[in-house]
Motif scaffolding. Structure first.
Motif, PDB file in Angstrom:
ATOM      1  N   ILE A  20       0.854  -1.186   0.000  1.00  0.00           N
ATOM      2  CA  ILE A  20       0.000   0.000   0.000  1.00  0.00           C
ATOM      3  C   ILE A  20       0.884   1.228   0.000  1.00  0.00           C
ATOM      4  O   ILE A  20       1.785   1.362   0.832  1.00  0.00           O
ATOM      5  CB  ILE A  20      -0.918  -0.010   1.229  1.00  0.00           C
ATOM      6  CG1 ILE A  20      -1.814  -1.234   1.206  1.00  0.00           C
ATOM      7  CG2 ILE A  20      -1.745   1.261   1.296  1.00  0.00           C
ATOM      8  CD1 ILE A  20      -2.616  -1.438   2.460  1.00  0.00           C
ATOM      9  N   VAL A  21       0.630   2.106  -0.937  1.00  0.00           N
ATOM     10  CA  VAL A  21       1.377   3.350  -1.036  1.00  0.00           C
ATOM     11  C   VAL A  21       0.419   4.491  -0.744  1.00  0.00           C
ATOM     12  O   VAL A  21      -0.569   4.682  -1.449  1.00  0.00           O
ATOM     13  CB  VAL A  21       2.001   3.525  -2.438  1.00  0.00           C
ATOM     14  CG1 VAL A  21       2.720   4.847  -2.536  1.00  0.00           C
ATOM     15  CG2 VAL A  21       2.930   2.372  -2.753  1.00  0.00           C
ATOM     16  N   ILE A  22       0.698   5.233   0.319  1.00  0.00           N
ATOM     17  CA  ILE A  22      -0.127   6.381   0.692  1.00  0.00           C
ATOM     18  C   ILE A  22       0.696   7.638   0.435  1.00  0.00           C
ATOM     19  O   ILE A  22       1.721   7.867   1.076  1.00  0.00           O
ATOM     20  CB  ILE A  22      -0.551   6.301   2.167  1.00  0.00           C
ATOM     21  CG1 ILE A  22      -1.310   5.007   2.429  1.00  0.00           C
ATOM     22  CG2 ILE A  22      -1.410   7.498   2.547  1.00  0.00           C
ATOM     23  CD1 ILE A  22      -1.645   4.754   3.877  1.00  0.00           C
ATOM     24  N   THR A  23       0.228   8.426  -0.505  1.00  0.00           N
ATOM     25  CA  THR A  23       0.936   9.653  -0.850  1.00  0.00           C
ATOM     26  C   THR A  23       0.595  10.744   0.156  1.00  0.00           C
ATOM     27  O   THR A  23      -0.316  10.603   0.965  1.00  0.00           O
ATOM     28  CB  THR A  23       0.554  10.114  -2.265  1.00  0.00           C
ATOM     29  OG1 THR A  23      -0.835  10.450  -2.279  1.00  0.00           O
ATOM     30  CG2 THR A  23       0.853   9.026  -3.296  1.00  0.00           C
ATOM     31  N   ASP A  24       1.333  11.844   0.070  1.00  0.00           N
ATOM     32  CA  ASP A  24       1.059  12.973   0.964  1.00  0.00           C
ATOM     33  C   ASP A  24      -0.321  13.569   0.705  1.00  0.00           C
ATOM     34  O   ASP A  24      -0.998  13.996   1.631  1.00  0.00           O
ATOM     35  CB  ASP A  24       2.138  14.047   0.816  1.00  0.00           C
ATOM     36  CG  ASP A  24       3.470  13.593   1.397  1.00  0.00           C
ATOM     37  OD1 ASP A  24       3.450  12.718   2.294  1.00  0.00           O
ATOM     38  OD2 ASP A  24       4.516  14.107   0.962  1.00  0.00           O
ATOM     39  N   ASN A 140      -1.636   5.074  10.777  1.00  0.00           N
ATOM     40  CA  ASN A 140      -0.441   4.572  11.464  1.00  0.00           C
ATOM     41  C   ASN A 140       0.564   3.977  10.480  1.00  0.00           C
ATOM     42  O   ASN A 140       1.772   4.135  10.646  1.00  0.00           O
ATOM     43  CB  ASN A 140      -0.829   3.549  12.530  1.00  0.00           C
ATOM     44  CG  ASN A 140      -1.524   4.191  13.708  1.00  0.00           C
ATOM     45  OD1 ASN A 140      -1.338   5.374  13.982  1.00  0.00           O
ATOM     46  ND2 ASN A 140      -2.348   3.423  14.392  1.00  0.00           N
ATOM     47  N   TYR A 141       0.058   3.307   9.458  1.00  0.00           N
ATOM     48  CA  TYR A 141       0.936   2.773   8.414  1.00  0.00           C
ATOM     49  C   TYR A 141       1.637   3.915   7.673  1.00  0.00           C
ATOM     50  O   TYR A 141       2.841   3.857   7.423  1.00  0.00           O
ATOM     51  CB  TYR A 141       0.134   1.916   7.430  1.00  0.00           C
ATOM     52  CG  TYR A 141       0.958   1.393   6.278  1.00  0.00           C
ATOM     53  CD1 TYR A 141       1.832   0.322   6.466  1.00  0.00           C
ATOM     54  CD2 TYR A 141       0.873   1.969   5.016  1.00  0.00           C
ATOM     55  CE1 TYR A 141       2.591  -0.156   5.409  1.00  0.00           C
ATOM     56  CE2 TYR A 141       1.628   1.500   3.960  1.00  0.00           C
ATOM     57  CZ  TYR A 141       2.481   0.446   4.163  1.00  0.00           C
ATOM     58  OH  TYR A 141       3.235  -0.025   3.123  1.00  0.00           O
ATOM     59  N   TYR A 142       0.895   4.958   7.360  1.00  0.00           N
ATOM     60  CA  TYR A 142       1.469   6.122   6.679  1.00  0.00           C
ATOM     61  C   TYR A 142       2.556   6.754   7.534  1.00  0.00           C
ATOM     62  O   TYR A 142       3.650   7.071   7.050  1.00  0.00           O
ATOM     63  CB  TYR A 142       0.385   7.143   6.346  1.00  0.00           C
ATOM     64  CG  TYR A 142       0.917   8.476   5.911  1.00  0.00           C
ATOM     65  CD1 TYR A 142       1.469   8.633   4.634  1.00  0.00           C
ATOM     66  CD2 TYR A 142       0.881   9.584   6.733  1.00  0.00           C
ATOM     67  CE1 TYR A 142       1.973   9.857   4.214  1.00  0.00           C
ATOM     68  CE2 TYR A 142       1.375  10.797   6.337  1.00  0.00           C
ATOM     69  CZ  TYR A 142       1.928  10.943   5.073  1.00  0.00           C
ATOM     70  OH  TYR A 142       2.426  12.149   4.667  1.00  0.00           O
ATOM     71  N   LEU A 143       2.286   6.920   8.838  1.00  0.00           N
ATOM     72  CA  LEU A 143       3.276   7.519   9.723  1.00  0.00           C
ATOM     73  C   LEU A 143       4.516   6.642   9.853  1.00  0.00           C
ATOM     74  O   LEU A 143       5.636   7.161   9.894  1.00  0.00           O
ATOM     75  CB  LEU A 143       2.669   7.763  11.106  1.00  0.00           C
ATOM     76  CG  LEU A 143       1.590   8.847  11.178  1.00  0.00           C
ATOM     77  CD1 LEU A 143       1.058   8.967  12.595  1.00  0.00           C
ATOM     78  CD2 LEU A 143       2.099  10.190  10.677  1.00  0.00           C
TER      79      LEU A 143
END
Length: 150
Positions: A20-24, A140-143
């Motif tokens: 999973i890729v979470i962009t800004d 939490n994954y993004y952080l």
């Protein structure tokens, strides 16, 4: 959020894992959703506690034992809601299902305004807690990926 397959270290017949890729830009939307979800959960949670208390005070048949039976399952979550973990919201969903299963037969037999209000509050709390749990996991994954990349 984008799912991309990762093809490293695959055994024969094993499916590739999705990363999973979470962009800004995604994180801004995710953070807004998380705040709205938390607000709805807290508002419906507090409203249920107040409503159960008022109904037992107003009703001449209100009993302390009934009031405690109604609010103790919710009061257990106060410390956990202050810690804010996704598991807290998941467990709150299970408790909301218990309230939902108890109120629906009453709603269908009595048709009182309080039963409708409890049903709406429990449904809102369930849906908001379910989505907030997921959004908190993504946040939490993004952080964690943000600190690893920094």
């Amino acid at each position: 959020m984008t799912n991309t397959p990762e093809h490293n270290d695959l055994s024969a017949g094993e499916k590739p894992k999705k990363v999973i890729v979470i962009t800004d830009a995604d994180s801004v939307v995710l953070h807004k959703k998380l705040h709205i979800g938390r607000f709805i959960v807290r508002a419906s949670y507090i409203s249920l506690l107040v409503l159960f208390s008022l109904l037992n005070i107003i009703n001449e048949n209100g009993k302390l034992a009934l009031w405690l039976l109604q609010i103790i399952p919710l009061l257990i979550f106060i410390p956990a809601l202050l810690r804010e973990t996704h598991r807290t919201y998941s467990w709150l969903c299970f408790v909301a299902l218990m309230y939902f299963a108890a109120i629906i037969p009453l709603l269908m037999s009595r048709w009182l305004w309080s039963d409708w209000l409890i049903t709406l509050l429990v449904s809102a709390m369930f849906m908001a807690a379910m989505m907030t749990s997921r959004w908190l996991q993504y946040w939490n994954y993004y952080l964690s990926t943000k600190t690893q990349n920094s």
